[in-house]
Design a protein around this motif. Structure first.
Motif, short mmCIF file in Angstrom:
data_model
loop_
_atom_site.label_atom_id
_atom_site.label_comp_id
_atom_site.label_asym_id
_atom_site.label_seq_id
_atom_site.Cartn_x
_atom_site.Cartn_y
_atom_site.Cartn_z
N VAL A 1 15.09 -29.45 5.16
CA VAL A 1 13.56 -30.25 5.40
C VAL A 1 13.54 -30.69 6.96
CG1 VAL A 1 12.31 -32.14 5.20
CG2 VAL A 1 13.17 -30.99 3.13
N PRO A 2 12.75 -30.25 7.73
CA PRO A 2 12.71 -30.79 9.16
C PRO A 2 12.77 -32.11 9.11
CG PRO A 2 10.82 -29.19 8.55
CD PRO A 2 11.45 -29.65 7.24
N GLU A 3 13.47 -32.57 10.42
CA GLU A 3 13.65 -34.00 10.34
C GLU A 3 12.64 -34.74 10.67
OE1 GLU A 3 16.25 -34.63 13.80
OE2 GLU A 3 16.72 -36.73 12.90
N ALA A 4 11.16 -34.05 10.99
CA ALA A 4 10.18 -34.90 11.38
C ALA A 4 9.60 -35.14 9.82
CB ALA A 4 9.10 -33.85 11.96
N SER A 5 9.96 -34.66 8.97
CA SER A 5 9.47 -34.91 7.62
C SER A 5 10.65 -35.81 6.72
CB SER A 5 9.17 -33.37 6.48
OG SER A 5 8.29 -32.60 7.39
N SER A 6 11.71 -35.91 7.00
CA SER A 6 12.38 -36.62 6.65
C SER A 6 12.96 -38.14 7.11
CB SER A 6 13.81 -36.05 6.39
OG SER A 6 14.57 -35.86 7.86
N ARG A 7 12.32 -38.00 8.26
CA ARG A 7 12.46 -39.73 8.79
C ARG A 7 11.43 -40.57 8.69
NH1 ARG A 7 16.75 -39.63 13.19
NH2 ARG A 7 15.82 -41.80 13.71
N TYR A 8 11.95 -41.80 8.52
CA TYR A 8 10.77 -42.96 8.40
C TYR A 8 10.61 -43.81 9.77
CZ TYR A 8 11.30 -43.24 3.22
OH TYR A 8 11.33 -42.69 1.97
#
Ligand code: ADP
Length: 397
Positions: A132-139
């Motif tokens: 999953v791309p980091e932009a979708s996994s980071r809060y």
């Protein structure tokens, strides 16, 4: 190859024994389990005793692997040998998955002691989300929180991966099927140049629920986050919630943090909304008798599912197949119809008769005119664990 799948709860031990002829052809030889377990070592002995008595295995030497559906590990995911690194990773996140991690850490330890020569494999529920791309996994939290492990991990990986594989099979995409099958050994392999993208949205709706977006067999995002307490409303767990709600109820209702946590994990979700129960059958029965809160619980559940489907429709740039799986998704045509209502402009139309006919079995329920295929694909998580265990053993041991 005889593969045992062990399902460990805080006081339960359930097992299934599969026999594989080839990597994917499995038959279920036995299943069983024990409640009120206080000693996993004894449960393992009892399980082997049962399998011996039934003539399925003569000794531990006839067992070629044991698979565990582990949930969440600190700094570790994938489908990997269940060794001391796995036990440490489970211990490292026992705070986030208190009901699951401690029993698996202890159970794996006991299996290692009892069956020293048998390959043990951990399939993490987070494994499907490695790409999953980091932009979708980071809060958007301070760096120290991220360093402590606060990010989206995603769950139900075994189920959504199966939906990815089976939907590709139903759509005749052997290239994507192969990609999904090899994912945990080879990572996402390139598809042939010019191969058409395959965009799937998988809805695992059950006691706990999540929606996952999948491109060419690989997850691009999911509704669940740091813990299984997130995303859609769950049976008795809250799902997504504004973080400000917790300090607010602590201050205004005088709840302790422990009590707020208990209410969010035991008295929320479908139960909290409906006041009726945490099983969708009970909620639906009450709604049919005119209970407004029960109807609202159903409406919130449908709305939340549509919300996440919408998110992945945009992220994927469209959708070729929508999949329903797990107890609610497989058995409730009326909910599937509500989730799919008014989407004809997006190319998704259900066939009402087909939808009503499919309960607990596999089937296509979209209309002939629907650009998006809609499938019901029954979940079989133990079989997925067994298959991945075989793949891991074949590749690693
Ligand atoms: P778990 O996450 O506990 O494995 P399941 O996938 O079995 O859960 O899903 C449990 C949910 O599925 C319950 O809310 C239940 O109401 C619903 N469900 C299961 N079987 C049926 C059925 N035959 N008809 C309607 N709903 C069902």
């Amino acid at each position: 190859m005889n593969i045992l799948v062990a399902n460990l709860g805080s006081t339960s031990f359930k097992f299934r024994l599969f026999r594989f002829d080839g990597a994917d052809h499995a038959s279920l030889l036995a299943k069983g389990g024990y409640e009120r377990v206080t000693d996993y070592g004894k449960a393992i002995d009892d399980c082997l005793g049962e399998l011996q008595a039934a003539g399925h295995v003569r000794s531990a030497a006839d067992l070629h692997g044991v698979g565990f559906k582990t949930v969440l590990g600190r700094d570790l995911t994938g489908c990997v040998p269940a060794d001391e690194k796995v036990i440490a990773a489970l211990d490292g996140f026992r705070e986030i998955a208190p009901a699951h991690n401690p029993p698996y850490a202890l159970g794996i330890q006991r299996f290692r002691e009892k069956l020293p020569g048998v390959p043990l494999v951990a399939l993490f529920e987070t494994a499907f989300y490695q790409w999953v791309p980091e932009a979708s996994s980071r809060y958007a939290v301070p760096q120290t929180w991220y360093d402590a492990g606060v990010r989206r991990y995603g769950f139900h990986g075994a189920s959504h991966k199966f939906a990815a594989e089976r939907s590709a099979e139903l759509l005749g995409r052997a290239d994507v099927v192969q990609r999904v099958q090899q994912l945990y050994q080879s990572g996402p392999t390139p598809l042939a140049a010019g191969a058409k993208a395959l965009r799937v949205i998988s809805c695992h709706l059950g006691g706990s629920s999540s929606v996952t977006g999948i491109r060419d067999g690989v997850a691009i995002g999911t509704s669940m986050g740091l813990s299984p307490q997130s995303g859609l409303p769950q049976n008795n767990r809250v799902g997504d919630l504004d973080s400000a709600a917790v300090p607010f109820v602590m201050k205004t209702l005088g709840l302790s943090l422990a009590e707020a946590e208990r209410q969010m994990t035991k008295e929320s979700g479908l139960l909290g909304l409906s006041g009726v129960g945490n099983d969708l059958r009970d909620v639906r029965a009450a709604a049919q008798q005119g209970n407004a809160r029960a109807q609202l619980a159903l409406d919130v559940f449908v709305q939340s599912t549509r919300h996440w489907i919408g998110a992945f429709l945009v992220e994927l740039g469209g959708c070729d197949a929508l999949v329903f799986t797990a107890g609610i998704g497989e058995n409730n045509p009326d909910l599937r119809a509500a989730i799919c209502a008014n989407l004809s402009d997006l190319g998704l139309v259900l066939d009402a008769a087909k939808n009503n006919a499919v309960r607990g079995t596999e089937g296509e329920i979209s209309a002939a005119t629907s650009r998006v295929k809609v499938f019901v694909i029954p979940a079989n998580e133990e079989l997925v664990v067994a298959r991945e265990t075989v793949r891991c053993i074949t590749a690693k041991y």
